[in-house]
Design a protein around this motif. Sequence first.
Motif, mmCIF file in Angstrom:
data_model
loop_
_atom_site.group_PDB
_atom_site.id
_atom_site.type_symbol
_atom_site.label_atom_id
_atom_site.label_comp_id
_atom_site.label_asym_id
_atom_site.label_seq_id
_atom_site.Cartn_x
_atom_site.Cartn_y
_atom_site.Cartn_z
ATOM 1 N N ASN A 1 -12.016 5.510 -11.017
ATOM 2 C CA ASN A 1 -11.886 4.926 -9.681
ATOM 3 C C ASN A 1 -12.576 5.802 -8.645
ATOM 4 N N VAL A 2 -13.334 5.188 -7.761
ATOM 5 C CA VAL A 2 -14.092 5.928 -6.741
ATOM 6 C C VAL A 2 -13.170 6.724 -5.831
ATOM 7 N N ASP A 3 -12.032 6.140 -5.476
ATOM 8 C CA ASP A 3 -11.095 6.806 -4.566
ATOM 9 C C ASP A 3 -10.106 7.705 -5.280
ATOM 10 N N GLY A 4 -10.235 7.821 -6.583
ATOM 11 C CA GLY A 4 -9.337 8.685 -7.333
ATOM 12 C C GLY A 4 -7.927 8.146 -7.412
ATOM 13 N N ARG A 5 -7.796 6.831 -7.432
ATOM 14 C CA ARG A 5 -6.464 6.222 -7.504
ATOM 15 C C ARG A 5 -6.168 5.754 -8.927
ATOM 16 N N GLU B 1 -4.793 -3.912 -6.992
ATOM 17 C CA GLU B 1 -5.759 -3.278 -6.097
ATOM 18 C C GLU B 1 -5.235 -2.021 -5.418
ATOM 19 N N LYS C 1 -10.356 8.972 -12.932
ATOM 20 C CA LYS C 1 -11.787 9.272 -12.827
ATOM 21 C C LYS C 1 -12.631 8.005 -12.698
ATOM 22 N N GLN D 1 -2.633 1.667 -5.785
ATOM 23 C CA GLN D 1 -1.867 2.559 -6.665
ATOM 24 C C GLN D 1 -0.416 2.495 -6.212
ATOM 25 N N ARG E 1 0.820 -1.215 0.000
ATOM 26 C CA ARG E 1 0.000 0.000 0.000
ATOM 27 C C ARG E 1 0.854 1.266 0.000
#
Length: 344
Positions: free
Chosen positions: A199-203, A176, A197, A178, A139
């Motif tokens: 991706n919900v989390d902006g990753r 899964e 865009k 970035q 992560r």
Amino acid sequence: MVVMKMKFPFEKRVKLAQGLWLLSWCATVAGAITFSLGCILKTELRRRAEVMDNSDIHLVPNTLVIVGLASLGINYFATRVCQDALDAGRFPRWKTMLKPYFAVSCFFTVLMLLAVIMSYAMKGSLESSLKIGLKNGIRFYKDTDTPGRCFLKQNIDRLQMEFQCCGNNDFRDWFEVQWISNRYLDFSSKEVKDRVKSNVDGRYLVDGVPFSCCNPSSPRPCLQYQLTNNSAHYNYEYQTEELNIYLRGCREALVNYYMGLMNTIGAGVLSVFLLQGSVLVSLRLLQTAMEAVAGNENAEIETEGYLLEKSVKETVMEYIEPVMKFFLFTNQVEEGNPGNPASA
């Protein structure tokens, strides 16, 4: 009931003392080896501390270090007793020290056995620690500019190359997160914008892996990106193709490595435990055989030695009762002397 009663003529006592002296020195060396094995295991665990979530696993090497040091003192003491056992006039000076010596020795010998058991039983704790630690390592792989995480990328890459593994469970773990820092992304590119865009989390997520996942044994040039896109590569089938990256997860690789190391160490320490037990049993027989000589003008008489004068249960209670009485007395003193009332 006397346990393990044996007769000891003078010649047999001399041979027992001489043999035990040599055995004690062997056990002393074995204690030093146990200490060294504990240090080696602790060093190996500390090397991968960044991908481990907790330090519970260090209980095994810490215990080995403690029992190794204790074994050095216990067995050196035994060599001194064996030397004086050859002289009936010098042996009685050890009489008052031998009872606490056996109590301490038995405690650390049992602790050594527990270390052996733990070395085989820590797989679950090790696996859960690595599961969380590796997940956090992947992560934060991209955070090369963040204090405290600057070398995490380097360590993860070295880990994957050294153990020939990829990801936590497998290479898909990299899909899964970035793992490419925003610092190296061109946000003026339409592809980058679309991925962020979407991706919900902006990753910025990609179906790719770091270079350290590449398997140099593969004849095909390494494919790091678009691993699930068959049309992106010539003559490539994602579901059937044997990918040219490491397929084994790093958690599995590290668990196998550390459990192999601990199992090997556990087998070695088990041998030391048996050696230590032999020293204590032999010393106890020598002690009881020599006590019958004390005060006798003829030091060459035949004597009897035994392991326990009473049954195992009675002997254990004999050692435990003084400790229980001490704690009971301490509690009574505390109850009889409550805190002084505040002065008016």
